[in-house]
Structure formats: structure tokens, C-alpha cells
Scaffold this active site. Structure first.
Site, PDB file in Angstrom:
ATOM      1  N   TYR A 190       0.851  -1.193   0.000  1.00 16.58           N
ATOM      2  CA  TYR A 190       0.000   0.000   0.000  1.00 16.58           C
ATOM      3  C   TYR A 190       0.888   1.245   0.000  1.00 16.58           C
ATOM      4  O   TYR A 190       1.979   1.206  -0.563  1.00 16.58           O
ATOM      5  CB  TYR A 190      -1.011  -0.066   1.168  1.00 16.58           C
ATOM      6  CG  TYR A 190      -2.133   0.880   0.864  1.00 16.58           C
ATOM      7  CD1 TYR A 190      -2.907   0.696  -0.283  1.00 16.58           C
ATOM      8  CD2 TYR A 190      -2.356   2.003   1.628  1.00 16.58           C
ATOM      9  CE1 TYR A 190      -3.871   1.612  -0.640  1.00 16.58           C
ATOM     10  CE2 TYR A 190      -3.334   2.920   1.277  1.00 16.58           C
ATOM     11  CZ  TYR A 190      -4.081   2.717   0.133  1.00 16.58           C
ATOM     12  OH  TYR A 190      -5.018   3.634  -0.232  1.00 16.58           O
ATOM     13  N   ARG A 240      -8.247  11.088  -8.314  1.00 14.19           N
ATOM     14  CA  ARG A 240      -7.341  11.706  -7.339  1.00 14.19           C
ATOM     15  C   ARG A 240      -6.672  10.594  -6.536  1.00 14.19           C
ATOM     16  O   ARG A 240      -7.070  10.280  -5.425  1.00 14.19           O
ATOM     17  CB  ARG A 240      -8.135  12.669  -6.438  1.00 14.19           C
ATOM     18  CG  ARG A 240      -7.281  13.661  -5.693  1.00 14.19           C
ATOM     19  CD  ARG A 240      -7.372  13.469  -4.190  1.00 14.19           C
ATOM     20  NE  ARG A 240      -7.044  12.109  -3.799  1.00 14.19           N
ATOM     21  CZ  ARG A 240      -7.075  11.645  -2.563  1.00 14.19           C
ATOM     22  NH1 ARG A 240      -7.469  12.390  -1.579  1.00 14.19           N
ATOM     23  NH2 ARG A 240      -6.747  10.383  -2.265  1.00 14.19           N
ATOM     24  N   LYS A 277      -6.136  -1.684  -0.994  1.00 12.28           N
ATOM     25  CA  LYS A 277      -6.978  -1.469   0.193  1.00 12.28           C
ATOM     26  C   LYS A 277      -7.672  -2.759   0.597  1.00 12.28           C
ATOM     27  O   LYS A 277      -7.776  -3.088   1.775  1.00 12.28           O
ATOM     28  CB  LYS A 277      -8.025  -0.393  -0.106  1.00 12.28           C
ATOM     29  CG  LYS A 277      -7.425   1.002  -0.067  1.00 12.28           C
ATOM     30  CD  LYS A 277      -8.138   1.920   0.897  1.00 12.28           C
ATOM     31  CE  LYS A 277      -7.190   2.944   1.435  1.00 12.28           C
ATOM     32  NZ  LYS A 277      -7.777   4.177   1.880  1.00 12.28           N
ATOM     33  N   GLU A 292     -13.298   5.560  -2.990  1.00 13.38           N
ATOM     34  CA  GLU A 292     -11.875   5.762  -2.737  1.00 13.38           C
ATOM     35  C   GLU A 292     -11.235   6.600  -3.835  1.00 13.38           C
ATOM     36  O   GLU A 292     -11.385   6.306  -5.016  1.00 13.38           O
ATOM     37  CB  GLU A 292     -11.238   4.360  -2.724  1.00 13.38           C
ATOM     38  CG  GLU A 292      -9.798   4.328  -2.381  1.00 13.38           C
ATOM     39  CD  GLU A 292      -9.534   4.759  -0.944  1.00 13.38           C
ATOM     40  OE1 GLU A 292     -10.341   4.420  -0.060  1.00 13.38           O
ATOM     41  OE2 GLU A 292      -8.529   5.449  -0.731  1.00 13.38           O
ATOM     42  N   ASP A 293     -10.561   7.653  -3.419  1.00 14.86           N
ATOM     43  CA  ASP A 293      -9.749   8.455  -4.346  1.00 14.86           C
ATOM     44  C   ASP A 293     -10.543   9.040  -5.515  1.00 14.86           C
ATOM     45  O   ASP A 293     -10.058   9.076  -6.656  1.00 14.86           O
ATOM     46  CB  ASP A 293      -8.520   7.656  -4.819  1.00 14.86           C
ATOM     47  CG  ASP A 293      -7.462   7.565  -3.712  1.00 14.86           C
ATOM     48  OD1 ASP A 293      -7.705   8.103  -2.599  1.00 14.86           O
ATOM     49  OD2 ASP A 293      -6.403   6.974  -3.951  1.00 14.86           O
ATOM     50  N   ASP A 317     -13.543   6.771   2.330  1.00 13.27           N
ATOM     51  CA  ASP A 317     -12.406   6.641   3.238  1.00 13.27           C
ATOM     52  C   ASP A 317     -11.551   7.896   3.285  1.00 13.27           C
ATOM     53  O   ASP A 317     -10.991   8.230   4.330  1.00 13.27           O
ATOM     54  CB  ASP A 317     -11.547   5.440   2.835  1.00 13.27           C
ATOM     55  CG  ASP A 317     -10.497   5.148   3.893  1.00 13.27           C
ATOM     56  OD1 ASP A 317     -10.895   4.980   5.060  1.00 13.27           O
ATOM     57  OD2 ASP A 317      -9.302   5.123   3.573  1.00 13.27           O
ATOM     58  N   ASP A 318     -11.445   8.599   2.162  1.00 14.79           N
ATOM     59  CA  ASP A 318     -10.600   9.804   2.145  1.00 14.79           C
ATOM     60  C   ASP A 318     -11.177  10.878   3.056  1.00 14.79           C
ATOM     61  O   ASP A 318     -10.439  11.682   3.613  1.00 14.79           O
ATOM     62  CB  ASP A 318     -10.484  10.351   0.716  1.00 14.79           C
ATOM     63  CG  ASP A 318     -10.022   9.266  -0.224  1.00 14.79           C
ATOM     64  OD1 ASP A 318      -8.926   8.747  -0.017  1.00 14.79           O
ATOM     65  OD2 ASP A 318     -10.793   8.894  -1.141  1.00 14.79           O
ATOM     66  N   ASN A 365       0.522  12.428   1.200  1.00 13.26           N
ATOM     67  CA  ASN A 365       1.153  11.222   0.644  1.00 13.26           C
ATOM     68  C   ASN A 365       1.509  11.454  -0.814  1.00 13.26           C
ATOM     69  O   ASN A 365       0.894  12.290  -1.450  1.00 13.26           O
ATOM     70  CB  ASN A 365       0.164  10.047   0.716  1.00 13.26           C
ATOM     71  CG  ASN A 365      -0.087   9.592   2.127  1.00 13.26           C
ATOM     72  OD1 ASN A 365       0.829   9.495   2.916  1.00 13.26           O
ATOM     73  ND2 ASN A 365      -1.338   9.324   2.438  1.00 13.26           N
TER      74      ASN A 365
HETATM   75  P1  NAI Z   1      -8.100  17.160  -2.141  1.00  9.44           P
HETATM   76  O1  NAI Z   1      -7.707  17.304  -3.553  1.00  9.44           O
HETATM   77  O2  NAI Z   1      -9.510  16.882  -1.812  1.00  9.44           O
HETATM   78  O3  NAI Z   1      -7.672  18.473  -1.337  1.00  9.44           O
HETATM   79  C1  NAI Z   1      -6.477  19.180  -1.502  1.00  9.44           C
HETATM   80  C2  NAI Z   1      -6.668  20.531  -0.860  1.00  9.44           C
HETATM   81  O4  NAI Z   1      -5.417  21.168  -0.769  1.00  9.44           O
HETATM   82  C3  NAI Z   1      -7.596  21.465  -1.637  1.00  9.44           C
HETATM   83  O5  NAI Z   1      -8.448  22.105  -0.738  1.00  9.44           O
HETATM   84  C4  NAI Z   1      -6.638  22.498  -2.226  1.00  9.44           C
HETATM   85  O6  NAI Z   1      -7.222  23.779  -2.347  1.00  9.44           O
HETATM   86  C5  NAI Z   1      -5.566  22.522  -1.158  1.00  9.44           C
HETATM   87  N1  NAI Z   1      -4.280  23.025  -1.624  1.00  9.44           N
HETATM   88  C6  NAI Z   1      -3.643  22.819  -2.793  1.00  9.44           C
HETATM   89  N2  NAI Z   1      -2.479  23.495  -2.825  1.00  9.44           N
HETATM   90  C7  NAI Z   1      -2.376  24.136  -1.641  1.00  9.44           C
HETATM   91  C8  NAI Z   1      -1.410  24.962  -1.072  1.00  9.44           C
HETATM   92  N3  NAI Z   1      -0.287  25.291  -1.728  1.00  9.44           N
HETATM   93  N4  NAI Z   1      -1.637  25.465   0.171  1.00  9.44           N
HETATM   94  C9  NAI Z   1      -2.755  25.143   0.859  1.00  9.44           C
HETATM   95  N5  NAI Z   1      -3.707  24.342   0.358  1.00  9.44           N
HETATM   96  C10 NAI Z   1      -3.516  23.846  -0.875  1.00  9.44           C
HETATM   97  O7  NAI Z   1      -7.166  16.022  -1.559  1.00  9.44           O
HETATM   98  P2  NAI Z   1      -7.347  15.202  -0.193  1.00  9.44           P
HETATM   99  O8  NAI Z   1      -8.101  13.964  -0.416  1.00  9.44           O
HETATM  100  O9  NAI Z   1      -7.844  16.102   0.861  1.00  9.44           O
HETATM  101  O10 NAI Z   1      -5.848  14.756   0.080  1.00  9.44           O
HETATM  102  C11 NAI Z   1      -4.823  15.710   0.303  1.00  9.44           C
HETATM  103  C12 NAI Z   1      -3.559  15.017   0.765  1.00  9.44           C
HETATM  104  O11 NAI Z   1      -3.785  14.357   1.993  1.00  9.44           O
HETATM  105  C13 NAI Z   1      -3.025  13.980  -0.197  1.00  9.44           C
HETATM  106  O12 NAI Z   1      -1.626  14.082  -0.292  1.00  9.44           O
HETATM  107  C14 NAI Z   1      -3.371  12.684   0.452  1.00  9.44           C
HETATM  108  O13 NAI Z   1      -2.465  11.650   0.142  1.00  9.44           O
HETATM  109  C15 NAI Z   1      -3.284  13.042   1.913  1.00  9.44           C
HETATM  110  N6  NAI Z   1      -4.099  12.146   2.742  1.00  9.44           N
HETATM  111  C16 NAI Z   1      -3.498  11.553   3.818  1.00  9.44           C
HETATM  112  C17 NAI Z   1      -4.195  10.664   4.571  1.00  9.44           C
HETATM  113  C18 NAI Z   1      -3.543  10.059   5.760  1.00  9.44           C
HETATM  114  O14 NAI Z   1      -2.462  10.382   6.096  1.00  9.44           O
HETATM  115  N7  NAI Z   1      -4.185   9.171   6.457  1.00  9.44           N
HETATM  116  C19 NAI Z   1      -5.550  10.276   4.227  1.00  9.44           C
HETATM  117  C20 NAI Z   1      -6.125  11.020   3.123  1.00  9.44           C
HETATM  118  C21 NAI Z   1      -5.391  11.905   2.414  1.00  9.44           C
END
Ligand code: NAI
Length: 555
Positions: free
Chosen positions: A107, A160, A178, A249-250, A272-273, A412
Site C-alpha cells: 500500500y 485523485r 486497500k 476511494e480516491d 475513506d478519504d 502522501n
Molecule cells: P483534495 O484534492 O480533496 O484536497 C487538496 C486541498 O489542498 C484542496 O483544498 C486544495 O485547495 C488545497 N491546496 C492545494 N495546494 C495548496 C497549497 N499550496 N496550500 C494550501 N492548500 C492547498 O485532496 P485530499 O483527499 O484532501 O488529500 C490531500 C492530501 O492528503 C493527499 O496528499 C493525500 O495523500 C493526503 N491524505 C493523507 C491521509 C492520511 O495520512 N491518512 C488520508 C487522506 C489523504
């Protein structure tokens, strides 16, 4: 054909419905070199295998030795998936017994590399693909799946993938990965899991031109046509696999929030996200209170990012703060968000619906450092997918304002993390309470060893799935996720906390899954969502039903 479909002779002795080469080629039944002489004679295997019989332990040794010799993590991933395609039992034996080593391979973060190159490293089909051309016959596609008692579906449309953006059907690595964790971490029978990718096109320019890309090379379906396809899919699942939980998911956030709202109250589903992430991060916040002595209700959280993960965490945290006595308005005011443009605040006219509840009255702020200086949060949570956002100045400012600043760099894969564990500890003089999305090695600073926690959703979703399956829950609710967070936080020992780790070790994940599953089932029974009779001892019932990677004796 899955083990569960075999005619049971007694508990461990079964008669497979295949013989000879067909048996060797069925990963759910195959034992490879571990077939006994008696089995080889009875099942037409004589001569088809090298003569010497190996024990499962010897098979594990050979496979692990080979996998560990691979030059890159991607090659290790390919080797492990090839094993899954050959011998499911051996795959799960190895993953379960070596979970800390194997989870990052099968994963995140390595699955991200695999997805980026899916069309190039492709060996054998796994999971089910539903394309826009299948419109009108999605039921028929689902019926092609060989196992009929599907209980957990993970579906993506690949828009995504992790923090990697639109990977189209190459995102199939995610549902596959997953679901293997549902089995490894919670003991869901692999024959009851189904990975699905909706091939609705891709806007990834490189993939549109890549001769080896494996999906439809057209731009993404949008609007009503997209919604109709997803709707047909969800309805078809209800008909073909009526007991299945659907985990979204994603999906990109413009679809993820909408689809969750559309289906959460009438289908057994979750995202899950949004919800799984929220639960594991809330568990981390709960655990941190034992170090900071600051109750959740008194925290002030600044999110870097305002997407699925960020808003999901915000919403669940608000629910948990309300349980500690705050009003919804008070709780929301303790959560602040920066998106790609600026601070989310009430003068902004460009905010998507999911951000609006957090658009507090405040002067505009354009950058994260200024926001940390002005708002003085107790926690910063990075979920933007953009690397290196937590600079030295920002972490130092957090350390100036807090005795034990919370710094969660959750983006991530590893390369996208807002800062490394070493940075957080060094810049805060060892005071930061750090958690990340992808794993970081322990750090030694001034003679002290720090073990940062991985806020891995895998702590939560397998247990939620086990709970839902065990009690036949018809819905998945936020209450289940906050109970799951509490159950996980309760497993964190003082020894874990002393090293700075907010989560239990991954080696306890099967136990964590059962505890979470029990809480989830309790909510389902209490709220009238359960459809199975309530067992006397829920935990024992779940443990007894868990899949074990042990060869059955064949006659
Ligand atoms: P998303 O695409 O829904 O959200 C991304 C957000 O970041 C958007 O609101 C966007 O406006 C904002 N953004 C983009 N550039 C930015 C910047 N320079 N400054 C501030 N904000 C900015 O994506 P999602 O699902 O929220 O995932 C985001 C990250 O979180 C990914 O890298 C993902 O891998 C990680 N993640 C980690 C998890 C964990 O550690 N358990 C679980 C889910 C996601």
C-alpha cells in the site's frame, strides 16, 4: 473459486472442486510446493511440481528472501502482487506476519509508484473494470465476477489517486491494495472482497498519449452522464451484491463530497478519504491530549488544505468537540483552513460548499506562516498534497507558541509530506508531536529516540468493514467513525506515547480492527442499522469468523 465455496468435510479438511493444473492456477486454492504427497496423488498433481515437499514456513522463507533481494520497492511490489496471483494464502501469511515491512510495499507509499506505471508493469488482471461503454449493462458486468458473496467493494474512478492526481484506470492499484488490507488487517475473507475501477476516461495528458495506458483514452466523463453511470453502478451493486459495503476511494473532491451526501443515507457506503482519514487523525488528536494535557475542546487546529481529508477531519473533530460540550459554532471556530489560494474566511466569494461552514469572519491571510503567527494554532495539519509546506520558520513559530506543538504532515506519498519527522523534531527542539501519512524512520536527536506515528487509514477502515460485515449494518455513520477513533486511541500505551507515537504499533492492527469492529457493530445495533442477530460475545464472534492464512487439508 474461493475456499468458502468448497464443500466443507470438517473444519480444516475440504475437497477442492479443481484438480491438476487448474488447481495450481487458482490462487485461492493453490499451495504450490506445500501440497503433500497424498494430495499430489489424489488431486492429479504428480509430476506437476518439483518432487520435494516444502513446509509453509520454508515457503515463507524462500519468498521473503527473494522479495528482500529486489533492488527497488517497485520490484518488491511486483513480486508481492505476483505472489497474490499465485498463492493467496502464502501472500497473506507473509503480509500478516511482517505487516510493518509489507504494508508500505503493498500500500502507500509504493502502491503510488505502481499506479503511476500500471500499464507498464501490468502482468495479470485483478479486480473489475466498469467502462462508460458498459452503461445499461453494469449488472451484467458485476455478474461476471466469480464470487457471489461479496461483502466489501472498494471503488475508485482514479481521478485523485493519493496525492498523485488523475491516474485514470491505473488507479486500480488502490482498490486492490486497500482490499488486501481488509483481509490482512481485519480478516475479511478475500473471496468476499471486490476491487472496482470505473473507467470514465482521464484528463492525464501523459496517459492520453501513452500507448500502454490501459483505459479508455478519452477525456473524463462529466456532469449528468457521469452521475448516471455512478448511479447505475450503485443500484446494480444493490441488486447483485445486496450485502456489500461500498467504499468510495480516491474520487476528486468535486465528486467525493456530492456522492457521499447522495448515498450515505440510503446505501451502505462511506468515503475513506473523508471519513476514514478523519477517524484516524481524530484518534491521533485524542492520544495527543495525554501528552499536551490540552483537551480536544481547547485545541485550535489550522489545516493546510481544505479538501476531502481536511474537511473530513474538521467535521469529525467538530462532532467530537461537541461531545465535549462545545456548540457546533464554537467547535467550528476552533478549526481553520488554508486552501491553495488563502485563508478560508467569510469575505471570500470563491469558496466551494464544503468550505463554507469554516469561513469565519477574519481579515484575509495569504500564506501559512502569517496564518500561524496570527491564529496561533495548537496543531497544524498538512493535507494539501503539496510537499515541504511546513518550513523551518513555521515549525519554529509553532514551537514558540506551544510547549508541545502538534505537527501532522499527512500528505502522501512520502515525497509530498509537508516536512519530515527529522525536520519537525529538529526545528522544534524535540518538542513537536509529529505524525505523518507515509511512514518515517525513527529519529535520534541529542541522544533521544523519537518514533513518529503514521496516521494510516489502515488502522480504521478494515475494522469498520469487519464491524459492518459482522452485524450486517445497512448504513455507515459518522458516529461509527468517532467510536472507532476512541477505540484506536485507547490502545495507545504510555510507552508508545513516551517515544512520541500517537498510534499503536502496526503489529497490533488485527487486534485494533476487532476492537473497532465491536464499537462499530454496537453503534449499528443501538441505532437499528444491524440486520444480523446480535451475538453474545461480539469480539469472540468476530475473531472466530476472521480469515486465517492457513492451508486447508485437501482430500
Ligand atoms: P483534495 O484534492 O480533496 O484536497 C487538496 C486541498 O489542498 C484542496 O483544498 C486544495 O485547495 C488545497 N491546496 C492545494 N495546494 C495548496 C497549497 N499550496 N496550500 C494550501 N492548500 C492547498 O485532496 P485530499 O483527499 O484532501 O488529500 C490531500 C492530501 O492528503 C493527499 O496528499 C493525500 O495523500 C493526503 N491524505 C493523507 C491521509 C492520511 O495520512 N491518512 C488520508 C487522506 C489523504
Amino acid at each position: 473459486m474461493a475456499c468458502s465455496k468448497l464443500q466443507e468435510i470438517d473444519q480444516d479438511v475440504v475437497r477442492p472442486d479443481k484438480t491438476g493444473v487448474d488447481l495450481l492456477h487458482d490462487p485461492a486454492l493453490n499451495k504450490g510446493t506445500a501440497f503433500t504427497m497424498e494430495e499430489r496423488r489424489n488431486l492429479g498433481l504428480l509430476g506437476l511440481l518439483p518432487p520435494r515437499i516444502f513446509s509453509p514456513e520454508e515457503q515463507v522463507l524462500r519468498t521473503l528472501t527473494n522479495v528482500r533481494k529486489k533492488a527497488t520497492d517497485l520490484e518488491k511490489y511486483i513480486a508481492m502482487i505476483a505472489l497474490l496471483d499465485r498463492n493467496e494464502t502464502l501472500f497473506y501469511r507473509i503480509v500478516i506476519d511482517n505487516i510493518e515491512e509489507m504494508m508500505p510495499i503493498i500500500y502507500t507509499p509504493v502502491v503510488g509508484q505502481a499506479c503511476k506505471q500500471y500499464g507498464h508493469i501490468y502482468r495479470r488482471s485483478r479486480g473489475l473494470y466498469i467502462s462508460r461503454s458498459d452503461k445499461g449493462r453494469i449488472q451484467q458486468v458485476l455478474r461476471n465476477w466469480p464470487n457471489k458473496d461479496v461483502r466489501v467493494i472498494v471503488v475508485t474512478d482514479g481521478e485523485r489517486i493519493l496525492g498523485l492526481g488523475d491516474l485514470g484506470v491505473s488507479g486500480m492499484g488502490i482498490p486492490v491494495g486497500k482490499l488486501s488490507l481488509y483481509t490482512a488487517c481485519a480478516g475479511i475473507d478475500p473471496s468476499q472482497t471486490l476491487p472496482i475501477t470505473l473507467d470514465v476516461g482521464t484528463n492525464n495528458e501523459a496517459f492520453l498519449k501513452d500507448p500502454l495506458y490501459m483505459g479508455t483514452q478519452e477525456r473524463r466523463l462529466k456532469g449528468a452522464e457521469y452521475d448516471a453511470l455512478v448511479d447505475e453502478f450503485v443500484c446494480a451493486v444493490q441488486d447483485v451484491f445486496p450485502k456489500a459495503l461500498i467504499q468510495f476511494e480516491d474520487f476528486a473532491n468535486h465528486n467525493a463530497f456530492r456522492l457521499l451526501e447522495k448515498y450515505r443515507n440510503n446505501v451502505c457506503t462511506f468515503n475513506d478519504d473523508i471519513q476514514g482519514t478523519a477517524s484516524v487523525v481524530l484518534a491521533g488528536l485524542f492520544s495527543s491530549t495525554r501528552l499536551t494535557k490540552t483537551p480536544l475542546r481547547d485545541m485550535k487546529i489550522l489545516f493546510c488544505g481544505a479538501g476531502e481529508a481536511a474537511i473530513g477531519i474538521g467535521d469529525l473533530t467538530v462532532t467530537a468537540m461537541m461531545a465535549e460540550g462545545l456548540s457546533q459554532a464554537e467547535a467550528r471556530k476552533r478549526c481553520w483552513f488554508m486552501d491553495s489560494k488563502a485563508l478560508v474566511e467569510s469575505s471570500r466569494q470563491d469558496l466551494q460548499e464544503h468550505k463554507k461552514p469554516y469561513a469565519h469572519q477574519h481579515q484575509p491571510i495569504g500564506d501559512l506562516l502569517s496564518a500561524v503567527k496570527v491564529l496561533k494554532p495548537t496543531a497544524i495539519i498538512g493535507v494539501s498534497g503539496v510537499p515541504s509546506q511546513f518550513t523551518k520558520e513555521i515549525v519554529e513559530e509553532m514551537a514558540r507558541n506551544n510547549k508541545r506543538p502538534l505537527v501532522f504532515a499527512l500528505s502522501n506519498p512520502t515525497a509530498n509530506a509537508e516536512c519530515t519527522a527529522k525536520d519537525a523534531y529538529t526545528w522544534s527542539g524535540g518538542r513537536a508531536i509529529f505524525a505523518s501519512g507515509s511512514p518515517f524512520d525513527p529519529v535520534t536527536l541529542d541522544g533521544k529516540r523519537y518514533v513518529s506515528g503514521q496516521g494510516n487509514n489502515a488502522y480504521i477502515f478494515p475494522g469498520v468493514g469487519l464491524g459492518v460485515v459482522a452485524c450486517g449494518a445497512r448504513r455507515v455513520t459518522d458516529e461509527m467513525f468517532s467510536e472507532a477513533a476512541k477505540a484506536l486511541a485507547e490502545m495507545v500505551t504510555d510507552e508508545d506515547l513516551a517515544t512520541g507515537c500517537l498510534f499503536p504499533p502496526l503489529t497490533k492492527i488485527r487486534d485494533a480492527s476487532v476492537r473497532i469492529a465491536v464499537k462499530v457493530a454496537e453503534v449499528a445495533y443501538a441505532r437499528g442499522f444491524a440486520s444480523e442477530p446480535r451475538p453474545k460475545d461480539m469480539a469472540a464472534h468476530m475473531r472466530a469468523a476472521q480469515y486465517q492464512p492457513v492451508y486447508k487439508k485437501y482430500i
